[in-house]
Design an enzyme around this catalytic site. Structure first.
Site, short mmCIF file in Angstrom:
data_model
loop_
_atom_site.label_atom_id
_atom_site.label_comp_id
_atom_site.label_asym_id
_atom_site.label_seq_id
_atom_site.Cartn_x
_atom_site.Cartn_y
_atom_site.Cartn_z
N ASP A 450 0.69 -1.13 -0.02
CA ASP A 450 0.10 0.04 0.13
C ASP A 450 0.82 1.05 0.22
O ASP A 450 1.52 1.30 0.97
CB ASP A 450 -0.93 0.07 1.24
CG ASP A 450 -1.75 1.22 1.32
OD1 ASP A 450 -1.69 2.12 0.83
OD2 ASP A 450 -2.90 0.71 2.11
N HIS A 451 0.98 1.82 -1.21
CA HIS A 451 1.94 2.93 -1.25
C HIS A 451 1.48 4.26 -0.46
O HIS A 451 2.31 5.03 -0.32
CB HIS A 451 1.84 3.46 -2.50
CG HIS A 451 3.40 3.96 -3.16
ND1 HIS A 451 4.28 4.47 -2.36
CD2 HIS A 451 3.80 4.04 -4.39
CE1 HIS A 451 5.36 4.87 -2.82
NE2 HIS A 451 4.96 4.91 -3.99
#
Ligand code: CAO
Length: 478
Positions: A450-451
């Protein structure tokens, strides 16, 4: 004596042969007055047919795919409590107010059915409730269909005006057809959504918040940035026009995991970091230990050490070094909950679909114990015997397709986790050791993350460290 009554389709604004897209009740269900029984969807609108009275559903006369027109029988209901005046049949007991009274018709198509003339339908202020149907084609269709909400009443009820969203009081769950359609498209079960509007009505925003909240670990706070999904309706194609087809319903597991995967894919900005681990020594150790175990157990029934178990153990060490990977983002997108425990999930392929059993406290277990537990859980998963507790509480997931094949893939983060490790098939490859090319067993790793939580540099470090550990598991002792 049981008072069996037919629940019929009221005035739906002149529409005929409208397909049933959803049956909202089952035989044996107790329904409230005005609770939706089925959802109808024309090319212009979706609408619910409410029960004209409270009672128990004794028989359903329609199924998904059938068509209904005004007067069509939806269900037979054993009415409860105060009922219609003596001798009054369902039809005769209908309020007289609507000037466009129609007698009950069969469900069959009416020859010569014309376009809706709902505009000409008139009602008195006391009995009518004017609402607009949902326009799924992009335009509002100015049809009144207040009768849908009340025309099946056995006895006239006090006046009730519905609001412009088309909500109908007393329905469970309480949402307009537009919101129901939206929720269906996202695979959201409205029974789990908390309505924020007057009287607990569920709005489109509530559905969006539910999806965001579920993605980020529960709760209903507003996610930073807002916006929501603005998706086009799913294309409806009659495939039989192009050739022979067969419709096969998805399994329950597929429906549940599909809804989760769709949410995670849509809501989490994914990036996948690829790397290779040299597992030449590790695989040799694994094979040697398995031979030892086989000899020790004599009958060959000892636990088989799997590559998955080593991957789980190595992941724990990497999570300990990089704590933000062992975390969950809150619904508001503002706080990270860092976990001090290490429960690792692994994707298991079962005949009914994908499930993710979780091995708890992997930091406190040896590779052998993790191998034993994961193979027991995988067997339970295949036998369809996994309990919800065995699939909850995971911190980080591993999806191993190495036993099947492939060189890399993009696993989908299993929210509210923030990263997932994909593992493909190891292969012997020539690797330059400074002097020559040597044959080494190379295991491809694909870490999706999850950036919002993890930067690319951190992901590259995490994956490289994991590869190092798998190259030499002694490092896990440091
Ligand atoms: N590279 C090469 N071979 C591998 C390997 C890898 N990365 N991982 C496993 N293998 C080999 C094993 O050595 C074993 O070979 P032998 O039978 O000769 O010993 C064989 O593949 C089967 O492996 P296994 O029994 O150890 O099972 P596993 O650990 O590979 O997998 C499990 C267990 C539960 C992960 C698996 O059954 C499964 O369900 N995999 C699919 C997961 C999945 O669907 N992921 C996708 C999710 S996203 O859609």
């Amino acid at each position: 004596m049981a008072d069996l009554k037919e629940a019929r389709v009221p005035d739906i604004g002149g529409y005929d042969d409208v397909p049933v897209i959803e049956v909202l009740v089952s035989v044996g269900d107790t329904v409230d007055k005005d609770q939706g029984l089925v959802t109808l969807e024309s090319d212009k609108a979706t609408m619910e047919v409410p029960s004209p009275f409270a009672g128990v559903v004794k028989e359903l006369k329609v199924k998904v795919g059938d068509s209904l027109s005004e007067g069509g029988v939806v269900a037979v209901i054993e009415a409860a409590g105060e009922e219609a005046p003596a001798k009054a049949s369902d039809e005769t007991a209908k309020p007289e107010a609507p000037s466009k009274q129609k007698s009950a018709k069969s469900d069959a198509a009416k020859p010569g059915a014309t376009q809706p003339e709902a505009q000409s339908t008139t009602r008195t202020a006391e009995t009518a409730a004017e609402v607009e149907p949902v326009d799924v084609a992009g335009q509002r269709d100015n049809i009144t269909r207040g009768d849908v909400a009340k025309s099946g009443d056995a006895v006239p009820t006090p006046a009730r005006r519905l609001d412009a969203d088309g909500l109908m009081p007393d329905k469970v769950p309480y949402a307009s057809p537009a919101v129901r359609l939206f929720a269906r498209e996202l695979g959201v079960d409205l029974a789990r959504v908390q309505g924020s509007a007057r009287g607990g009505r569920i709005t489109k925003e509530d559905v969006q918040q539910f999806v965001k909240g579920a993605m980020a670990g529960g709760g209903g706070a507003v996610a930073a940035g807002g916006g929501g999904l603005d998706l086009l309706p799913w294309p409806k194609v009659d495939f039989s026009r192009f050739g022979e087809v067969e419709v096969k319903p998805l399994s329950k597991i597929k429906k549940i995991s599909g809804a989760n995967l769709a949410r995670n894919w849509a809501m989490i900005p994914h990036v996948t970091q690829h790397d290779d681990a040299d597992v030449t020594e590790l695989e040799a150790l694994r094979v040697a230990l398995n031979k030892e175990n086989e000899r020790a157990s004599r009958d060959g029934s000892g636990t088989k050490l799997t590559m998955l178990a080593f991957l789980m153990k190595a992941s724990v060490t990497a999570l300990q070094k990089f704590p933000e990977f062992n975390a969950s983002l809150d619904a508001g997108g503002e706080n990270l909950t860092l976990k001090k425990y290490f429960h690792i999930g692994f994707a298991a392929d079962t005949p009914n679909g994908l499930v993710v059993p979780v091995v708890r406290d992997c930091d406190q277990k040896g590779v052998m114990e993790i191998a034993r537990e994961s193979s027991e859980l995988a067997k339970k998963a295949r036998d369809g015997k996994l309990g919800p507790a065995e699939m909850s509480g995971g911190c980080f997931s591993i999806s191993s397709l190495g036993g099947i094949g492939g060189t890399s893939f993009t696993p989908i983060v299993n929210a509210p986790e923030v990263a997932i490790l994909g593992v493909s098939r190891s292969a012997m490859k020539p690797v330059w050791n400074g002097k020559e090319f040597a044959p080494r067993l190379i295991l491809p790793l694909s870490l999706s993350y999850d950036h919002r939580v993890i930067d690319g540099a951190a992901a590259a470090r995490f994956t490289a460290y994991l590869a190092q550990l798998l190259g030499d598991m002694r490092r896990a002792l440091l």
